[in-house]
Design a protein around this motif. Structure first.
Motif, PDB file in Angstrom:
ATOM      1  N   GLY A  21       0.808  -1.213   0.000  1.00 46.61           N
ATOM      2  CA  GLY A  21       0.000   0.000   0.000  1.00 46.61           C
ATOM      3  C   GLY A  21       0.834   1.253   0.000  1.00 46.61           C
ATOM      4  N   THR A  22       0.189   2.364   0.343  1.00 47.12           N
ATOM      5  CA  THR A  22       0.833   3.677   0.270  1.00 47.12           C
ATOM      6  C   THR A  22       0.654   4.450   1.568  1.00 47.12           C
ATOM      7  OG1 THR A  22       0.983   5.719  -1.050  1.00 47.12           O
ATOM      8  CG2 THR A  22      -1.213   4.829  -0.685  1.00 47.12           C
ATOM      9  N   VAL A  23       1.616   5.330   1.830  1.00 51.56           N
ATOM     10  CA  VAL A  23       1.569   6.250   2.971  1.00 51.56           C
ATOM     11  C   VAL A  23       1.800   7.653   2.440  1.00 51.56           C
ATOM     12  CG1 VAL A  23       2.672   6.960   5.131  1.00 51.56           C
ATOM     13  CG2 VAL A  23       2.377   4.526   4.627  1.00 51.56           C
ATOM     14  N   ARG A  24       0.964   8.608   2.859  1.00 49.89           N
ATOM     15  CA  ARG A  24       1.098  10.004   2.413  1.00 49.89           C
ATOM     16  C   ARG A  24       1.132  10.923   3.639  1.00 49.89           C
ATOM     17  NH1 ARG A  24      -0.108  10.159  -3.232  1.00 49.89           N
ATOM     18  NH2 ARG A  24       0.083   7.987  -3.900  1.00 49.89           N
ATOM     19  N   THR A  25       2.087  11.843   3.669  1.00 48.55           N
ATOM     20  CA  THR A  25       2.167  12.843   4.731  1.00 48.55           C
ATOM     21  C   THR A  25       2.732  14.136   4.138  1.00 48.55           C
ATOM     22  OG1 THR A  25       4.453  12.449   5.447  1.00 48.55           O
ATOM     23  CG2 THR A  25       2.761  11.003   6.371  1.00 48.55           C
ATOM     24  N   PHE A  26       2.618  15.216   4.898  1.00 51.28           N
ATOM     25  CA  PHE A  26       3.239  16.479   4.515  1.00 51.28           C
ATOM     26  C   PHE A  26       4.564  16.707   5.232  1.00 51.28           C
ATOM     27  CE2 PHE A  26      -1.313  17.768   3.694  1.00 51.28           C
ATOM     28  CZ  PHE A  26      -1.186  17.807   2.320  1.00 51.28           C
ATOM     29  N   ARG A  27       4.727  16.084   6.424  1.00 44.27           N
ATOM     30  CA  ARG A  27       5.918  16.357   7.232  1.00 44.27           C
ATOM     31  C   ARG A  27       6.750  15.092   7.414  1.00 44.27           C
ATOM     32  NH1 ARG A  27       6.339  18.380  12.146  1.00 44.27           N
ATOM     33  NH2 ARG A  27       4.548  17.282  13.060  1.00 44.27           N
ATOM     34  N   VAL A  28       8.069  15.253   7.342  1.00 46.57           N
ATOM     35  CA  VAL A  28       8.978  14.122   7.493  1.00 46.57           C
ATOM     36  C   VAL A  28       8.845  13.503   8.880  1.00 46.57           C
ATOM     37  CG1 VAL A  28      11.407  13.435   7.536  1.00 46.57           C
ATOM     38  CG2 VAL A  28      10.603  15.040   5.794  1.00 46.57           C
ATOM     39  N   GLU A  29       8.630  14.332   9.896  1.00 47.77           N
ATOM     40  CA  GLU A  29       8.512  13.801  11.253  1.00 47.77           C
ATOM     41  C   GLU A  29       7.325  12.847  11.377  1.00 47.77           C
ATOM     42  OE1 GLU A  29      10.527  17.767  11.293  1.00 47.77           O
ATOM     43  OE2 GLU A  29       8.692  16.959  10.400  1.00 47.77           O
ATOM     44  N   VAL A  30       6.238  13.180  10.715  1.00 52.28           N
ATOM     45  CA  VAL A  30       5.062  12.309  10.730  1.00 52.28           C
ATOM     46  C   VAL A  30       5.357  11.026   9.973  1.00 52.28           C
ATOM     47  CG1 VAL A  30       2.631  12.112  10.064  1.00 52.28           C
ATOM     48  CG2 VAL A  30       3.515  14.289  10.942  1.00 52.28           C
TER      49      VAL A  30
END
Length: 402
Positions: free
Chosen positions: A260-269
């Motif tokens: 699957g896939t993972v989407r975030t805006f911040r590297v820490e997340v």
């Protein structure tokens, strides 16, 4: 709306180019015909160019009144590749290449930048001192063409102080444009978990170690990462999109794979999510006497606009479409490899409204005119607008203090 008359007068030629590109889509790093078409246009218009950066990329070079002597330069980027999907449309310019389709509007992006190039083909239209680099980029759809162009020397061979990109956006009212500071597109990342148990007869499950119920629990457990570990104000998506396991109804399989896939805006997340997924995969598998192989690949970083350049782009939009139609873009968890260019230079990724789909010719598919949909088509009414925006953006950028 303040369009450039000379570009408006070339509308039909631009439409013909766009529809030719749409009818002949090519996948990432295979954009040979598309690059040929771009080079053909640039050559016809007397614009020098460099070919082969990022395998199939093209960079056009437009010097201003000073012949580029000032050393100031700006980059304008358009992507060229299509998607590996079957088109449902049946109008005359529908894809002639089975299993390939311009379902994201890259044909339109390429043509809008060519429209600006055609305008600048006439030296008296170059109302600036400096150099504009026209970046026709391959392989945005998963191939990381922007990353490859950067690796192969885009910013060293063609030094520039800022870089801008633009994407059409279905659902936004046609005639509007948008740009905003900060993250506008998410990072794109992939994961894979292979669970290994012990196969056997489905009628004797006590003699097996069944990975299937473990996989089911793992899908649900991954969802708790966003709901219970990620700060509620931080946007994130964890989606299991593939489950592969089993070959017969009466056999407990020895293995099962989740992807699957993972989407975030911040590297820490993103770091937090990867850490939690890895721990859940191994420890949940261990609780059921299974083994787990976990992999996590970070593909595209988040696309983050620098504040000054985003504000500048929106000011130019206001000049072209009016202040009420120059909007701030709501961030999307889709991904975009223009992010690699923005990691190297200040700039902004802008959006131009594609409308609701009413522009499509007779013979379009029954689906909505949304990105990555087999019934999508780029709105040709945007071609003069997008080309005008590129011209005005460059002119205004060089007019501002260095």
């Amino acid at each position: 709306m303040q369009l450039i008359d000379a570009i408006v007068h070339q509308r039909e030629e631009l439409v013909a180019i766009r529809r030719d590109l749409h009818a002949h889509p090519e996948l990432c790093f295979e954009e040979l015909r598309t690059a040929d078409r771009v080079v053909e246009c640039l050559t016809q218009w007397g614009i020098p160019h460099h070919r082969g950066l990022g395998k199939t990329g093209v960079v056009g070079i437009v010097h201003g009144r000073d012949g580029g002597a000032s050393g100031r330069a700006i980059g304008l980027r358009a992507d060229m590749d299509a998607l590996p999907m079957q088109e449902f449309n049946r109008f005359p310019h529908a894809s002639r290449n089975p299993g390939k389709m311009h379902a994201c509007g890259h044909d339109g992006h390429t043509t809008m930048l060519l429209g600006a190039a055609q305008y600048w083909a006439h030296g008296h239209n170059r109302h600036f001192d400096g150099t504009v680099y026209l970046i026709f980029q391959p392989a945005e759809e998963g191939g990381g063409g922007a990353r490859e162009m950067v690796k192969e020397g885009l910013f060293t061979q063609f030094p520039m102080q800022a870089v801008f990109g633009m994407h059409n956006w279905p659902g936004m009212r046609a005639g509007t444009m948008a740009a905003s500071a900060g993250p506008v597109m998410a990072s794109s990342n992939e994961f894979s978990v292979t669970l290994r148990g012990k196969g056997g007869h489905a009628a004797m499950p006590h003699m097996t170690i069944d990975p299937m119920p473990v996989a089911c629990q793992m899908v649900l457990a991954f969802q708790t990462i966003v709901s219970r570990n990620v700060k509620p104000l931080d946007a994130a998506v964890v989606s299991v999109t593939m489950v592969h396991g089993g070959e017969a109804t009466n056999v407990v399989p020895h293995a099962c794979t989740l992807r699957g896939t993972v989407r975030t805006f911040r590297v820490e997340v993103l770091d937090l999510i990867e850490q939690r997924m890895r721990k859940i995969a191994h420890e949940l598998a261990g609780a059921f006497d299974c083994e787990a192989d976990f992999s996590f690949v970070r593909n595209y970083p988040a696309t983050v606009n620098t504040a000054a350049e985003a504000a500048f782009a929106r000011r130019v939009m206001a000049e072209v479409v009016g202040a009420d139609n120059a909007l701030e873009q709501e961030p999307s968890l889709a991904a975009e490899d223009f992010a690699f260019m923005l990691q190297e230079r200040p700039g902004a990724y802008c959006f131009i409204a594609n409308g609701d789909g009413a522009h499509r010719d007779a013979g379009h598919g029954a689906g909505p005119c949304t990105l990555h949909n087999p019934s999508y088509d780029f709105n040709d009414a945007l071609l003069p607008l997008g080309a005008t925006f590129w011209v005005r953006l460059a002119e205004r950028w060089f007019a501002e203090p260095a």
